[in-house]
Design a protein around this motif. Structure first.
Motif, PDB file in Angstrom:
ATOM      1  N   THR A   1       0.845  -1.204   0.000  1.00  0.00           N
ATOM      2  CA  THR A   1       0.000   0.000   0.000  1.00  0.00           C
ATOM      3  C   THR A   1       0.877   1.249   0.000  1.00  0.00           C
ATOM      4  O   THR A   1       0.686   2.167  -0.806  1.00  0.00           O
ATOM      5  CB  THR A   1      -0.885   0.008   1.277  1.00  0.00           C
ATOM      6  N   GLN A   2       1.860   1.290   0.881  1.00  0.00           N
ATOM      7  CA  GLN A   2       2.654   2.501   1.075  1.00  0.00           C
ATOM      8  C   GLN A   2       3.630   2.757  -0.075  1.00  0.00           C
ATOM      9  O   GLN A   2       3.880   3.904  -0.441  1.00  0.00           O
ATOM     10  CB  GLN A   2       3.407   2.434   2.416  1.00  0.00           C
ATOM     11  N   ILE A   3       4.165   1.685  -0.628  1.00  0.00           N
ATOM     12  CA  ILE A   3       5.151   1.866  -1.696  1.00  0.00           C
ATOM     13  C   ILE A   3       4.464   2.466  -2.934  1.00  0.00           C
ATOM     14  O   ILE A   3       5.016   3.317  -3.625  1.00  0.00           O
ATOM     15  CB  ILE A   3       5.865   0.530  -1.971  1.00  0.00           C
ATOM     16  N   ARG A   4       3.216   2.057  -3.154  1.00  0.00           N
ATOM     17  CA  ARG A   4       2.469   2.608  -4.307  1.00  0.00           C
ATOM     18  C   ARG A   4       2.161   4.082  -4.087  1.00  0.00           C
ATOM     19  O   ARG A   4       2.262   4.893  -4.997  1.00  0.00           O
ATOM     20  CB  ARG A   4       1.171   1.827  -4.514  1.00  0.00           C
ATOM     21  N   LEU A   5       1.767   4.428  -2.853  1.00  0.00           N
ATOM     22  CA  LEU A   5       1.448   5.830  -2.557  1.00  0.00           C
ATOM     23  C   LEU A   5       2.699   6.700  -2.712  1.00  0.00           C
ATOM     24  O   LEU A   5       2.638   7.812  -3.252  1.00  0.00           O
ATOM     25  CB  LEU A   5       0.881   5.961  -1.136  1.00  0.00           C
ATOM     26  N   LEU A   6       3.848   6.184  -2.249  1.00  0.00           N
ATOM     27  CA  LEU A   6       5.081   6.960  -2.377  1.00  0.00           C
ATOM     28  C   LEU A   6       5.472   7.091  -3.855  1.00  0.00           C
ATOM     29  O   LEU A   6       5.911   8.159  -4.298  1.00  0.00           O
ATOM     30  CB  LEU A   6       6.222   6.316  -1.573  1.00  0.00           C
TER      31      LEU A   6
ATOM     32  N   VAL B   1      19.328   2.627 -10.838  1.00  0.00           N
ATOM     33  CA  VAL B   1      19.949   3.649  -9.979  1.00  0.00           C
ATOM     34  C   VAL B   1      21.017   4.396 -10.779  1.00  0.00           C
ATOM     35  O   VAL B   1      21.112   5.629 -10.717  1.00  0.00           O
ATOM     36  CB  VAL B   1      20.531   3.018  -8.689  1.00  0.00           C
ATOM     37  N   ALA B   2      21.780   3.660 -11.581  1.00  0.00           N
ATOM     38  CA  ALA B   2      22.832   4.305 -12.392  1.00  0.00           C
ATOM     39  C   ALA B   2      22.227   5.274 -13.408  1.00  0.00           C
ATOM     40  O   ALA B   2      22.834   6.286 -13.756  1.00  0.00           O
ATOM     41  CB  ALA B   2      23.666   3.245 -13.100  1.00  0.00           C
ATOM     42  N   ALA B   3      20.995   4.965 -13.868  1.00  0.00           N
ATOM     43  CA  ALA B   3      20.337   5.837 -14.857  1.00  0.00           C
ATOM     44  C   ALA B   3      19.636   7.015 -14.197  1.00  0.00           C
ATOM     45  O   ALA B   3      18.986   7.817 -14.877  1.00  0.00           O
ATOM     46  CB  ALA B   3      19.345   5.016 -15.679  1.00  0.00           C
ATOM     47  N   GLY B   4      19.702   7.110 -12.869  1.00  0.00           N
ATOM     48  CA  GLY B   4      19.160   8.284 -12.179  1.00  0.00           C
ATOM     49  C   GLY B   4      17.777   8.102 -11.585  1.00  0.00           C
ATOM     50  O   GLY B   4      17.192   9.061 -11.066  1.00  0.00           O
ATOM     51  N   ALA B   5      17.222   6.887 -11.651  1.00  0.00           N
ATOM     52  CA  ALA B   5      15.854   6.671 -11.134  1.00  0.00           C
ATOM     53  C   ALA B   5      15.843   6.511  -9.612  1.00  0.00           C
ATOM     54  O   ALA B   5      16.867   6.178  -8.999  1.00  0.00           O
ATOM     55  CB  ALA B   5      15.254   5.418 -11.771  1.00  0.00           C
ATOM     56  N   VAL B   6      14.652   6.739  -9.039  1.00  0.00           N
ATOM     57  CA  VAL B   6      14.435   6.372  -7.647  1.00  0.00           C
ATOM     58  C   VAL B   6      13.853   4.959  -7.682  1.00  0.00           C
ATOM     59  O   VAL B   6      12.768   4.732  -8.225  1.00  0.00           O
ATOM     60  CB  VAL B   6      13.438   7.326  -6.946  1.00  0.00           C
ATOM     61  N   VAL B   7      14.589   4.015  -7.139  1.00  0.00           N
ATOM     62  CA  VAL B   7      14.121   2.621  -7.116  1.00  0.00           C
ATOM     63  C   VAL B   7      13.461   2.357  -5.770  1.00  0.00           C
ATOM     64  O   VAL B   7      14.084   2.526  -4.720  1.00  0.00           O
ATOM     65  CB  VAL B   7      15.300   1.643  -7.336  1.00  0.00           C
ATOM     66  N   LEU B   8      12.175   1.962  -5.824  1.00  0.00           N
ATOM     67  CA  LEU B   8      11.433   1.618  -4.604  1.00  0.00           C
ATOM     68  C   LEU B   8      11.256   0.108  -4.602  1.00  0.00           C
ATOM     69  O   LEU B   8      10.618  -0.445  -5.501  1.00  0.00           O
ATOM     70  CB  LEU B   8      10.059   2.291  -4.599  1.00  0.00           C
ATOM     71  N   CYS B   9      11.814  -0.553  -3.617  1.00  0.00           N
ATOM     72  CA  CYS B   9      11.791  -2.015  -3.618  1.00  0.00           C
ATOM     73  C   CYS B   9      11.065  -2.552  -2.375  1.00  0.00           C
ATOM     74  O   CYS B   9      11.409  -2.201  -1.247  1.00  0.00           O
ATOM     75  CB  CYS B   9      13.225  -2.546  -3.678  1.00  0.00           C
ATOM     76  N   ASP B  10      10.051  -3.386  -2.618  1.00  0.00           N
ATOM     77  CA  ASP B  10       9.272  -4.029  -1.565  1.00  0.00           C
ATOM     78  C   ASP B  10      10.080  -5.241  -1.073  1.00  0.00           C
ATOM     79  O   ASP B  10      10.111  -6.262  -1.734  1.00  0.00           O
ATOM     80  CB  ASP B  10       7.925  -4.462  -2.177  1.00  0.00           C
ATOM     81  N   ARG B  11      10.771  -5.075   0.047  1.00  0.00           N
ATOM     82  CA  ARG B  11      11.687  -6.053   0.659  1.00  0.00           C
ATOM     83  C   ARG B  11      13.039  -6.103  -0.052  1.00  0.00           C
ATOM     84  O   ARG B  11      13.122  -5.927  -1.260  1.00  0.00           O
ATOM     85  CB  ARG B  11      11.106  -7.474   0.699  1.00  0.00           C
ATOM     86  N   PHE B  12      14.088  -6.398   0.744  1.00  0.00           N
ATOM     87  CA  PHE B  12      15.443  -6.589   0.195  1.00  0.00           C
ATOM     88  C   PHE B  12      16.230  -7.387   1.229  1.00  0.00           C
ATOM     89  O   PHE B  12      15.640  -8.212   1.961  1.00  0.00           O
ATOM     90  CB  PHE B  12      16.081  -5.212  -0.134  1.00  0.00           C
ATOM     91  N   ALA B  13      17.522  -7.122   1.338  1.00  0.00           N
ATOM     92  CA  ALA B  13      18.390  -7.983   2.163  1.00  0.00           C
ATOM     93  C   ALA B  13      18.010  -8.009   3.649  1.00  0.00           C
ATOM     94  O   ALA B  13      18.244  -9.016   4.321  1.00  0.00           O
ATOM     95  CB  ALA B  13      19.836  -7.523   2.014  1.00  0.00           C
ATOM     96  N   ASP B  14      17.416  -6.931   4.171  1.00  0.00           N
ATOM     97  CA  ASP B  14      17.009  -6.961   5.590  1.00  0.00           C
ATOM     98  C   ASP B  14      15.985  -8.069   5.833  1.00  0.00           C
ATOM     99  O   ASP B  14      15.921  -8.633   6.931  1.00  0.00           O
ATOM    100  CB  ASP B  14      16.403  -5.615   6.026  1.00  0.00           C
ATOM    101  N   SER B  15      15.173  -8.367   4.817  1.00  0.00           N
ATOM    102  CA  SER B  15      14.179  -9.448   4.981  1.00  0.00           C
ATOM    103  C   SER B  15      14.881 -10.787   5.192  1.00  0.00           C
ATOM    104  O   SER B  15      14.394 -11.637   5.935  1.00  0.00           O
ATOM    105  CB  SER B  15      13.253  -9.540   3.762  1.00  0.00           C
ATOM    106  N   THR B  16      16.010 -10.984   4.524  1.00  0.00           N
ATOM    107  CA  THR B  16      16.732 -12.247   4.711  1.00  0.00           C
ATOM    108  C   THR B  16      17.267 -12.333   6.139  1.00  0.00           C
ATOM    109  O   THR B  16      17.162 -13.377   6.807  1.00  0.00           O
ATOM    110  CB  THR B  16      17.906 -12.370   3.710  1.00  0.00           C
TER     111      THR B  16
END
Ligand code: Z5A
Length: 213
Positions: free
Chosen positions: A19-24, A87-102
């Motif tokens: 929900t929050q990632i879409r709103l952001l 990220v290299a192309a200048g975008a804001v990447v919003l990722c639902d879960r990453f290494a902290d989840s592991t």
């Protein structure tokens, strides 16, 4: 070209990440930013195929080590094919879960050794770590209740409450260890209150970067 930003959303299941990632994403796009919205496990065709294996309740015999390696394989592909180039192309990447989840699920939940989790994280990410992480914090029972309301539980959601409580504790431990990167947001509040706390944190970060650019 200016480097973009890598922002992750973390928390127990049902905490409101999707929900929050879409709103952001809507908020950032409205202000003219290029946004890439993605998720783990997944985000590329190969990693989505791994996701299907990981979440299928039919694979209840999957060992904790096999599970860990599959999450790492999906992450390596995702970082290589999507996150790092965006990220290299200048975008804001919003990722639902990453290494902290592991660290939280396979470390806190499954009790796999921290040194193995850290070593695999370093291999899979090859140094690509989030600039900022929003930890949506919620009591485990509340998150599970939200997920149950939505219907069938996947393989990991079906774990007992104590498992999800260990996962929450592990996330909070990461936030205490890395307060500069990880912002804890109370996910028990209304959707709009949570969204406004998330926006405030990210806008402040983007503003600070633009001042120093
Ligand atoms: N996993 C792992 O073990 N190791 C890893 O390294 C990685 C992942 C990367 C991915 O499943 C599973 O993989 C996950 C961890 C594990 N398993 N678990 N548990 P997923 O992506 O399918 O599931 P999830 O990440 O847990 O997300 P979710 O259950 O879909 O929840 P969510 O995205 O955080 O929440 P939501 O969909 O936005 O909201 C859930 C419901 O609550 C929904 O009905 C909303 O309308 C409602 N909601 C949202 N916000 C609120 C507020 N503020 N108040 C009231 N109700 C709300």
């Amino acid at each position: 070209m200016t480097r973009g930003l890598f922002i992750t959303f973390e928390g127990i299941e049902g905490c409101g990440k999707t929900t929050q990632i879409r709103l952001l994403a809507d908020h950032l796009r409205a202000s003219g930013r290029a946004v890439v919205l993605t998720r783990e496990p997944g985000g590329t065709p190969a990693a989505e195929a791994i996701r299907a294996i990981l979440l299928d309740p039919a694979h209840d015999a999957l060992s904790p080590t096999a599970e860990l390696l599959l999450y790492a394989a999906a992450r390596a592909q995702h970082v290589h094919q999507v996150i790092r180039p965006a990220v290299a192309a200048g975008a804001v990447v919003l990722c639902d879960r990453f290494a902290d989840s592991t660290e939280a699920y396979q470390g806190g939940g499954r009790s796999l050794p921290g040194n193995i989790i850290t070593a695999l994280r370093d291999i899979a990410t090859d140094g690509t770590m989030p600039d900022c992480t929003i930890l949506l914090d919620l009591p485990a029972a509340e998150g599970l209740a939200r997920s149950r309301e939505r219907g069938e539980l996947d393989r990991i959601e079906g774990e007992p409450l104590a498992f999800h409580e260990r996962v929450r504790a592990a996330f909070l431990k990461i936030a205490a260890r890395e307060p500069e990167r990880v912002a804890i947001v109370d996910a028990a509040a209304t959707v709009e209150t949570v969204a406004s706390a998330v926006r405030a944190r990210i806008d402040a970060m983007l503003g600070a970067r633009e001042c120093t650019a």
